[in-house]
Design a protein around this motif. Sequence first.
Motif, PDB file in Angstrom:
ATOM      1  N   VAL A 281      48.254  43.267  41.405  1.00  0.00           N
ATOM      2  CA  VAL A 281      47.726  41.998  40.940  1.00  0.00           C
ATOM      3  C   VAL A 281      46.221  41.980  41.193  1.00  0.00           C
ATOM      4  N   ALA A 282      45.435  41.613  40.170  1.00  0.00           N
ATOM      5  CA  ALA A 282      43.984  41.548  40.306  1.00  0.00           C
ATOM      6  C   ALA A 282      43.446  40.340  39.557  1.00  0.00           C
ATOM      7  N   GLY A 283      42.327  39.834  40.054  1.00  0.00           N
ATOM      8  CA  GLY A 283      41.702  38.722  39.373  1.00  0.00           C
ATOM      9  C   GLY A 283      41.130  39.100  38.026  1.00  0.00           C
ATOM     10  N   LEU A 284      40.619  40.356  37.901  1.00  0.00           N
ATOM     11  CA  LEU A 284      40.010  40.786  36.653  1.00  0.00           C
ATOM     12  C   LEU A 284      40.641  42.042  36.083  1.00  0.00           C
ATOM     13  N   VAL A 285      40.625  43.167  36.839  1.00  0.00           N
ATOM     14  CA  VAL A 285      40.935  44.475  36.264  1.00  0.00           C
ATOM     15  C   VAL A 285      41.898  45.247  37.150  1.00  0.00           C
ATOM     16  N   ASN A 286      42.888  45.888  36.514  1.00  0.00           N
ATOM     17  CA  ASN A 286      43.756  46.872  37.159  1.00  0.00           C
ATOM     18  C   ASN A 286      43.689  48.178  36.372  1.00  0.00           C
ATOM     19  N   THR A 287      43.504  49.291  37.058  1.00  0.00           N
ATOM     20  CA  THR A 287      43.543  50.606  36.407  1.00  0.00           C
ATOM     21  C   THR A 287      44.400  51.544  37.230  1.00  0.00           C
ATOM     22  N   VAL A 288      45.209  52.345  36.542  1.00  0.00           N
ATOM     23  CA  VAL A 288      46.074  53.342  37.182  1.00  0.00           C
ATOM     24  C   VAL A 288      45.843  54.661  36.479  1.00  0.00           C
ATOM     25  N   GLY A 289      45.501  55.709  37.248  1.00  0.00           N
ATOM     26  CA  GLY A 289      45.180  56.998  36.655  1.00  0.00           C
ATOM     27  C   GLY A 289      46.370  57.811  36.239  1.00  0.00           C
ATOM     28  N   ASP A 290      47.588  57.423  36.663  1.00  0.00           N
ATOM     29  CA  ASP A 290      48.770  58.212  36.313  1.00  0.00           C
ATOM     30  C   ASP A 290      49.878  57.274  35.851  1.00  0.00           C
ATOM     31  N   ASP A 291      50.965  57.129  36.594  1.00  0.00           N
ATOM     32  CA  ASP A 291      52.122  56.342  36.177  1.00  0.00           C
ATOM     33  C   ASP A 291      52.179  55.013  36.918  1.00  0.00           C
ATOM     34  N   LEU A 292      52.833  54.029  36.272  1.00  0.00           N
ATOM     35  CA  LEU A 292      53.125  52.749  36.909  1.00  0.00           C
ATOM     36  C   LEU A 292      54.577  52.390  36.654  1.00  0.00           C
ATOM     37  N   ILE A 293      55.291  52.135  37.740  1.00  0.00           N
ATOM     38  CA  ILE A 293      56.668  51.655  37.656  1.00  0.00           C
ATOM     39  C   ILE A 293      56.696  50.324  38.386  1.00  0.00           C
ATOM     40  N   GLY A 294      56.755  49.231  37.642  1.00  0.00           N
ATOM     41  CA  GLY A 294      56.726  47.922  38.265  1.00  0.00           C
ATOM     42  C   GLY A 294      56.011  46.909  37.409  1.00  0.00           C
ATOM     43  N   THR A 295      55.107  46.134  38.022  1.00  0.00           N
ATOM     44  CA  THR A 295      54.441  45.019  37.369  1.00  0.00           C
ATOM     45  C   THR A 295      52.938  45.110  37.589  1.00  0.00           C
ATOM     46  N   GLN A 296      52.187  44.810  36.519  1.00  0.00           N
ATOM     47  CA  GLN A 296      50.730  44.833  36.567  1.00  0.00           C
ATOM     48  C   GLN A 296      50.216  43.528  35.954  1.00  0.00           C
ATOM     49  N   LEU A 297      49.486  42.746  36.759  1.00  0.00           N
ATOM     50  CA  LEU A 297      48.987  41.452  36.320  1.00  0.00           C
ATOM     51  C   LEU A 297      47.489  41.361  36.579  1.00  0.00           C
ATOM     52  N   SER A 298      46.727  40.865  35.594  1.00  0.00           N
ATOM     53  CA  SER A 298      45.288  40.712  35.791  1.00  0.00           C
ATOM     54  C   SER A 298      44.760  39.613  34.885  1.00  0.00           C
ATOM     55  N   VAL A 303      45.099  48.839  32.599  1.00  0.00           N
ATOM     56  CA  VAL A 303      45.078  50.166  32.001  1.00  0.00           C
ATOM     57  C   VAL A 303      45.982  51.076  32.823  1.00  0.00           C
ATOM     58  N   VAL A 304      46.914  51.745  32.148  1.00  0.00           N
ATOM     59  CA  VAL A 304      47.749  52.784  32.756  1.00  0.00           C
ATOM     60  C   VAL A 304      47.557  54.043  31.916  1.00  0.00           C
ATOM     61  N   ALA A 305      47.034  55.096  32.540  1.00  0.00           N
ATOM     62  CA  ALA A 305      46.668  56.284  31.776  1.00  0.00           C
ATOM     63  C   ALA A 305      47.879  57.017  31.222  1.00  0.00           C
ATOM     64  N   ASP A 306      49.009  56.999  31.954  1.00  0.00           N
ATOM     65  CA  ASP A 306      50.161  57.787  31.500  1.00  0.00           C
ATOM     66  C   ASP A 306      51.360  56.876  31.265  1.00  0.00           C
ATOM     67  N   THR A 307      52.418  56.986  32.044  1.00  0.00           N
ATOM     68  CA  THR A 307      53.691  56.320  31.771  1.00  0.00           C
ATOM     69  C   THR A 307      53.745  54.944  32.413  1.00  0.00           C
ATOM     70  N   LEU A 308      54.187  53.957  31.634  1.00  0.00           N
ATOM     71  CA  LEU A 308      54.372  52.589  32.106  1.00  0.00           C
ATOM     72  C   LEU A 308      55.837  52.218  31.991  1.00  0.00           C
ATOM     73  N   GLN A 309      56.391  51.732  33.112  1.00  0.00           N
ATOM     74  CA  GLN A 309      57.758  51.221  33.112  1.00  0.00           C
ATOM     75  C   GLN A 309      57.736  49.889  33.841  1.00  0.00           C
ATOM     76  N   GLY A 310      57.939  48.806  33.090  1.00  0.00           N
ATOM     77  CA  GLY A 310      57.906  47.498  33.714  1.00  0.00           C
ATOM     78  C   GLY A 310      57.207  46.482  32.854  1.00  0.00           C
ATOM     79  N   LEU A 311      56.185  45.808  33.418  1.00  0.00           N
ATOM     80  CA  LEU A 311      55.509  44.695  32.760  1.00  0.00           C
ATOM     81  C   LEU A 311      54.004  44.821  32.924  1.00  0.00           C
ATOM     82  N   GLN A 312      53.285  44.599  31.816  1.00  0.00           N
ATOM     83  CA  GLN A 312      51.832  44.459  31.816  1.00  0.00           C
ATOM     84  C   GLN A 312      51.488  43.100  31.220  1.00  0.00           C
ATOM     85  N   ALA A 313      50.701  42.313  31.954  1.00  0.00           N
ATOM     86  CA  ALA A 313      50.271  41.017  31.438  1.00  0.00           C
ATOM     87  C   ALA A 313      48.803  40.837  31.782  1.00  0.00           C
ATOM     88  N   ALA A 314      47.984  40.539  30.778  1.00  0.00           N
ATOM     89  CA  ALA A 314      46.541  40.412  30.989  1.00  0.00           C
ATOM     90  C   ALA A 314      45.978  39.319  30.097  1.00  0.00           C
TER      91      ALA A 314
END
Length: 591
Positions: A281-298, A303-314
């Motif tokens: 969770v970030a106020g402005l920006v989230n970046t992941v250089g490889d995989d994300l399994i879970g939730t990303q909120l900003s 940005v997820v460079a490779d595999t995303l499994q879950g939720l992205q909300a921006a």
Amino acid sequence: MTLRKTLLLLALIGGACCHLSAQSPTKRISVSYAKAPLKRILDDLSNTYDVRFAYSPEYIPLQQAITFSVNNATLNETLDKLLEPLPVAYRFIGGQVVLRPAQKEVQKISSKIAPKEIQQQSPLYVDPRMEQMLAERRRLWQQQMPSIQHRDAGLATDQNQNPENLRRFQQFSRPDSNVFASITMPFELEKTDTAQSLPRYLLDSSETSMDRPVNPSIKTASSRLAQISLLPFLGTNAFKSNRTTNNVSVNLLWGTNGGVEGLELGTIGNNIRNDVKGVQVAGLVNTVGDDLIGTQLSGLLNVVADTLQGLQAAGLFNVAGQGFAIQAAGLFNVARHDFNGIQGASLFNVAGSRSRTLQAGGLFNVSGGETPLQLAGLFNVAKDVKVGQVSVLFNVARHVKGVQIALINVADTVSGVSFALLNLVAKGYNKVELYGGESIYGNLSLKIGVKRFYNIFYFGARKDKVSTTNNSDNTTALTWGLGYGAGTALRLGKRTLLNFEALGIKINEKEPWTYGLHALAQFRLLYDFRIGRSTSLFLGPTGNMLFSNRLDPETQVLGQSVIVPAKTLLDRTVNGVRQQAWIGFNAGIRF
């Protein structure tokens, strides 16, 4: 609530959000291939083991010919044998097998000679044995550098060299030399262009599981229970931040870390070099250089460079390489490669090849693969459509199994229904008709679309004799019509169809253009009998109704027209508009 309980609660929440696991199938098979493309082998294994492969065609040699065979082997054994000669590694993520490029030589060396890391006693501080491990790695790296060994030998044999210079060089070359450490440490902290040729296990001690040595007893990643930072490298993990995986990470402003397995919070932004398994969770920006399994909120972007499994909300946009997920953004969502899931944005959504994505965008949606449903304000583009495409301007697809609704629809084949003012279907119900009728003698129609719904573009004309002012000679005048309609065709037998059609025709009577209301509505029921591969004859009754407020220039009679027969079923005037109805007949040939 104490700090320890708070951290434990946050870790449990993060773990609950991201806990996904995958196990290799235990099914055993026997297969053999001789110079078969890798793509074909992966498709066969996917069907045999009932498992999905995720990969980027830009980095995996799908057309390379492979010869291999296994007997009574599990999926792991089969993949090990298949990928052994290729620069490809694999691992299981969320029920699928993810393929990536890998350096086989590095894995082979590190599996034999890389030293073991002793388990840390304190999760918050650096392992006291870490320097010993790094010194051993530097020694191995030095042995792999022939240019340095050559210089050392040259200095030892050169009698004219200054002994002091020789002593300093030998001191420099020792694995435990501080000078040596000062030169190699920058390569360990950051991957620069100069360091790309070095062995990877010397550059990065926080590899993902795909890049780790084959020997499972070797531990290369550094882990911490928690960290707190103000800015990148200004926190409890200091300069080892980008090589450290944390269960709980708190960045007061902006932070950079190796990975997260739990929860990460950032006031401005979070930057993860490797993987995230949990909540970010970030106020402005989230970046992941490889995989994300879970939730990303900003608040702005994810940005997820490779595999995303879950939720992205921006608030603005989301970008991912591939994965199974939901993307929701204020402006747009982009998935560069394979993507299965849902995308919703106020402007547009884009999904890469071999995707199965439900998309809803304010302006447009683009999917390089299959889509269940696309909803957009302007247009939709997809490869295959299962449920439907709905937009204002146009829809484009290869094969449509559901419904297309827009002003213009374009498709290769449609097994469902396509509703539009203009339906362009390459392999659809596309016909040209020449026929005659009792009101307009010569008629030409173009029908395009599919049998369930097609568009009709119409032109017809007739010539009639008219008297001159002195009634001495008779001349001919052209009455013609231009119209549009729609219809549907029901199959009666192998060679027969029944067409239900409705047309609206603007009638221009004895003049280039008749102003005002002078229009013919037609309802046709036609029986079609095919006499050749693409030729048929048709005939059937037609219901006609003329609406007119035109005054005949000679007789000044309201609604008088040459196309109306002497006997009509209805003849009345309502609000200055004359309505006349009759039954006619049409017959012709259809190509």
